[in-house]
Scaffold this active site. Structure first.
Site, PDB file in Angstrom:
ATOM      1  CD  GLU A 205      -3.061  -1.121   2.248  1.00 20.16           C
ATOM      2  OE1 GLU A 205      -2.867  -0.318   3.341  1.00 20.16           O
ATOM      3  OE2 GLU A 205      -3.903  -1.948   2.073  1.00 20.16           O
ATOM      4  CD  GLU A 317      -4.164  -5.820   3.410  1.00 18.84           C
ATOM      5  OE1 GLU A 317      -5.133  -4.977   3.823  1.00 18.84           O
ATOM      6  OE2 GLU A 317      -3.079  -5.756   3.530  1.00 18.84           O
TER       7      GLU A 317
END
Length: 382
Positions: A205, A317
């Protein structure tokens, strides 16, 4: 949009409230490939056709024919968290501030039908000094887990869970030049290139940086990996917390849909990783889901981008709380990926691991049996 900071304590009473932060996760969004026999070694598959040259990003074309890709295994798995815990106590004490999953902890997930473990860890622990040798103790913990998991037939996705940072300094800054990021991946690739069950996840991320800076760093990391002779699959996240829902947005700078077309891989074995949660701001802080269809709605444009440009993707995710709206939303999202398996290489639930306690997204088994969300995933594991 706000995102989840990491846990700082292993005491999982801290995870009991649904609104508490997720360990090591930031929230946001997604993964391609035609399913074949689970557990096939990805890097031994025939290479796909050359990627489409970079071009201006176009909106998804719902009428476009699926792009032909080489058969690839579909990864279905879980992030086994723990090694990324305790960021504020670096380097921290193993077993007290952070923990690696036990070597035999993969067995439960494999018996359920999963064939992938995403393994988050911290760059700073593995490499305490930039451009220097990896810490021998930390490397041994990493290698021991990987060896045990892959020997049992489970693929492992390595995940430096650092948000494109090292000690809070962003990659591409004077403190952490792109060459230092490339050095990390050169050293990791040398350790694991002979194990084709290991996937190299460049970074968790990236955010609060220019998309162009992240693309340049990603290309430096990829080039360093390939220079070692490693043919392993590489997963590349986008900027802006790599949310599938925001792949075409410009709130974080140049949209991923445009800038990520400049990512190149001489090994032609690349997967674009996105994350996607179903709560109001896609951050994964709440156990509630917006609607039964929100997961598909947030993946749809990214799926179209993959199809238009002949790319493959990974949902690195995703999660939802134990309620009917989330169950239906997660099930629909998994079905969407199954229906578009020429684009989606697979997925990994957030999360499992030994320190979660009653954390609402955990699928780590309890003494009483399976967690409810594991039952949602089961139909998609066979």
């Amino acid at each position: 949009m706000t995102h989840k900071p990491r846990f700082e304590l292993p005491q999982l009473a801290m995870a009991m409230a649904f609104t508490l932060s997720l360990a090591g996760c930031g929230g946001g969004g997604g993964g391609g490939g035609i399913a074949s026999t689970p557990g096939l070694v990805p890097s031994t598959a025939a290479p796909a056709a050359p990627a489409t040259p970079p071009e201006a990003a176009a909106p998804p074309d719902a009428t476009a024919a699926p792009v032909a890709t080489s058969p690839k295994p579909t990864w279905r798995g879980v992030s086994l968290a723990g090694a990324e815990f305790g960021e504020s106590k670096l380097p921290g004490i193993h077993g007290q501030d952070y923990i690696y999953p036990a070597n035999d902890s993969v067995g439960y997930y494999k018996r359920k039908g999963m064939n992938l473990v995403r393994l988050p860890f911290l760059w700073e622990r593995l490499q305490p000094q930039l451009n220097q040798e990896l810490d021998s103790n930390e490397l041994e913990r990493l290698k021991s887990f990987v060896a045990a998991a892959t020997a049992g037939g489970t693929d492992v996705l390595l995940d430096p869970h650092n948000y494109a940072r090292w000690h809070a300094s962003v990659i591409g800054s004077a403190e952490v030049p792109q060459a230092a990021f490339a050095d990390l991946w050169r050293r990791l690739a040398l350790q694991f290139k002979d194990n084709p069950r290991v996937l190299f996840g460049l970074m968790n991320e990236p955010h609060d940086m220019s998309t162009e800076t992240w693309v340049a760093a990603a290309n430096a990391g990829i080039a360093a990996i390939r220079a070692t002779g490693a043919a392993n699959v590489i997963t590349v996240p986008g900027n802006g917390w790599t949310g599938a829902h925001s792949w075409f947005a410009n709130s974080y700078g140049t949209p991923n849909a445009e800038a990520m077309l400049a990512v190149t891989d001489s090994g032609n074995n690349l997967v674009f990783e996105v994350h996607q949660y179903l709560d109001g701001d896609s951050a994964g802080k709440l156990d509630t889901c917006v609607s039964e269809t929100i997961g598909v709605e947030r993946l749809r444009d990214f799926t179209g981008w993959l199809k238009t440009h002949g790319k493959r993707g990974m949902l690195g995710e995703f999660a939802g709380g134990n309620n009917e709206t989330c169950r239906l939303g997660i099930t629909a999202m998994l079905q969407h990926m199954k229906d578009n398996d020429a684009q989606w290489a697979g997925w990994a639930w957030w999360a499992g691991g030994p320190w979660w306690g009653s954390y609402p997204f955990s699928i780590e088994p309890q003494s009483s049996g399976d967690r409810p969300q594991m039952n949602w995933l089961t139909p998609f594991l066979n």
